[in-house]
Write a protein that holds these residues in place. Sequence first.
Motif, short mmCIF file in Angstrom:
data_model
loop_
_atom_site.label_atom_id
_atom_site.label_comp_id
_atom_site.label_asym_id
_atom_site.label_seq_id
_atom_site.Cartn_x
_atom_site.Cartn_y
_atom_site.Cartn_z
N GLY A 3 0.82 -1.21 0.00
CA GLY A 3 0.00 0.00 0.00
C GLY A 3 0.85 1.26 0.00
N PHE A 4 0.21 2.37 0.25
CA PHE A 4 0.90 3.66 0.27
C PHE A 4 1.36 3.96 1.69
CE2 PHE A 4 -2.10 3.99 -3.29
CZ PHE A 4 -1.20 4.30 -4.30
N ASN A 5 2.51 4.60 1.79
CA ASN A 5 3.04 4.96 3.10
C ASN A 5 2.34 6.16 3.70
OD1 ASN A 5 4.88 2.89 3.11
ND2 ASN A 5 6.46 4.10 2.09
N SER A 6 1.79 7.01 2.84
CA SER A 6 1.11 8.20 3.35
C SER A 6 0.00 8.61 2.40
CB SER A 6 2.11 9.36 3.50
OG SER A 6 2.55 9.79 2.23
N PHE A 7 -0.88 9.44 2.90
CA PHE A 7 -1.97 9.95 2.08
C PHE A 7 -1.40 10.79 0.93
CE2 PHE A 7 -5.22 13.13 1.05
CZ PHE A 7 -6.25 12.28 0.70
N ARG A 8 -0.32 11.51 1.18
CA ARG A 8 0.30 12.36 0.16
C ARG A 8 0.76 11.55 -1.03
NH1 ARG A 8 5.49 14.06 -1.05
NH2 ARG A 8 5.61 16.10 -2.03
N SER A 9 1.41 10.42 -0.80
CA SER A 9 1.89 9.60 -1.92
C SER A 9 0.73 9.00 -2.70
CB SER A 9 2.85 8.51 -1.43
OG SER A 9 2.20 7.64 -0.54
N ALA A 10 -0.35 8.64 -2.03
CA ALA A 10 -1.54 8.14 -2.72
C ALA A 10 -2.16 9.23 -3.59
CB ALA A 10 -2.56 7.64 -1.71
N LYS A 11 -2.22 10.44 -3.06
CA LYS A 11 -2.78 11.58 -3.80
C LYS A 11 -1.95 11.87 -5.05
CE LYS A 11 -3.68 16.49 -3.23
NZ LYS A 11 -3.54 17.65 -2.34
N ILE A 12 -0.64 11.85 -4.96
CA ILE A 12 0.23 12.12 -6.10
C ILE A 12 0.06 11.04 -7.16
CG2 ILE A 12 2.65 12.20 -6.82
CD1 ILE A 12 3.23 13.53 -4.08
N THR A 13 0.00 9.78 -6.75
CA THR A 13 -0.16 8.68 -7.69
C THR A 13 -1.50 8.77 -8.42
OG1 THR A 13 1.21 7.25 -6.34
CG2 THR A 13 -0.22 6.18 -7.93
N ILE A 14 -2.57 9.01 -7.70
CA ILE A 14 -3.90 9.09 -8.31
C ILE A 14 -3.99 10.28 -9.25
CG2 ILE A 14 -6.34 9.48 -7.82
CD1 ILE A 14 -5.91 7.71 -5.32
N SER A 15 -3.42 11.41 -8.89
CA SER A 15 -3.47 12.57 -9.77
C SER A 15 -2.68 12.31 -11.06
CB SER A 15 -2.97 13.83 -9.07
OG SER A 15 -1.59 13.74 -8.79
N GLY A 16 -1.59 11.58 -10.97
CA GLY A 16 -0.83 11.22 -12.16
C GLY A 16 -1.63 10.31 -13.08
N ILE A 17 -2.34 9.34 -12.51
CA ILE A 17 -3.17 8.45 -13.30
C ILE A 17 -4.30 9.24 -13.97
CG2 ILE A 17 -4.83 6.54 -13.15
CD1 ILE A 17 -2.99 5.41 -10.89
N GLU A 18 -4.90 10.16 -13.25
CA GLU A 18 -5.97 10.99 -13.82
C GLU A 18 -5.44 11.83 -14.98
OE1 GLU A 18 -7.51 13.24 -10.58
OE2 GLU A 18 -8.71 11.58 -9.83
N ASN A 19 -4.23 12.37 -14.84
CA ASN A 19 -3.65 13.17 -15.92
C ASN A 19 -3.42 12.34 -17.17
OD1 ASN A 19 -3.62 15.52 -14.43
ND2 ASN A 19 -1.58 15.15 -13.62
N ILE A 20 -2.93 11.12 -17.02
CA ILE A 20 -2.72 10.25 -18.17
C ILE A 20 -4.05 9.93 -18.84
CG2 ILE A 20 -1.98 7.94 -18.89
CD1 ILE A 20 0.30 9.88 -18.36
#
Length: 47
Positions: A3-20
């Motif tokens: 899983g993700f170590n923090s909420f911040r890393s999850a947010k960054i990953t999801i925003s990158g997927i949304e951008n793609i």
Amino acid sequence: MLGFNSFRSAKITISGIENIRIIQKGQLIGSNNNLSTFKNFKMLIAA
């Protein structure tokens, strides 16, 4: 799965997927439908 170590890393990953996904759908201003998703991403990041 760790899983993700923090909420911040999850947010960054999801925003990158949304951008793609936005680039793939051609919904981003400045994207070129004649180019591949990767080339559009590369062109937009370089700008």
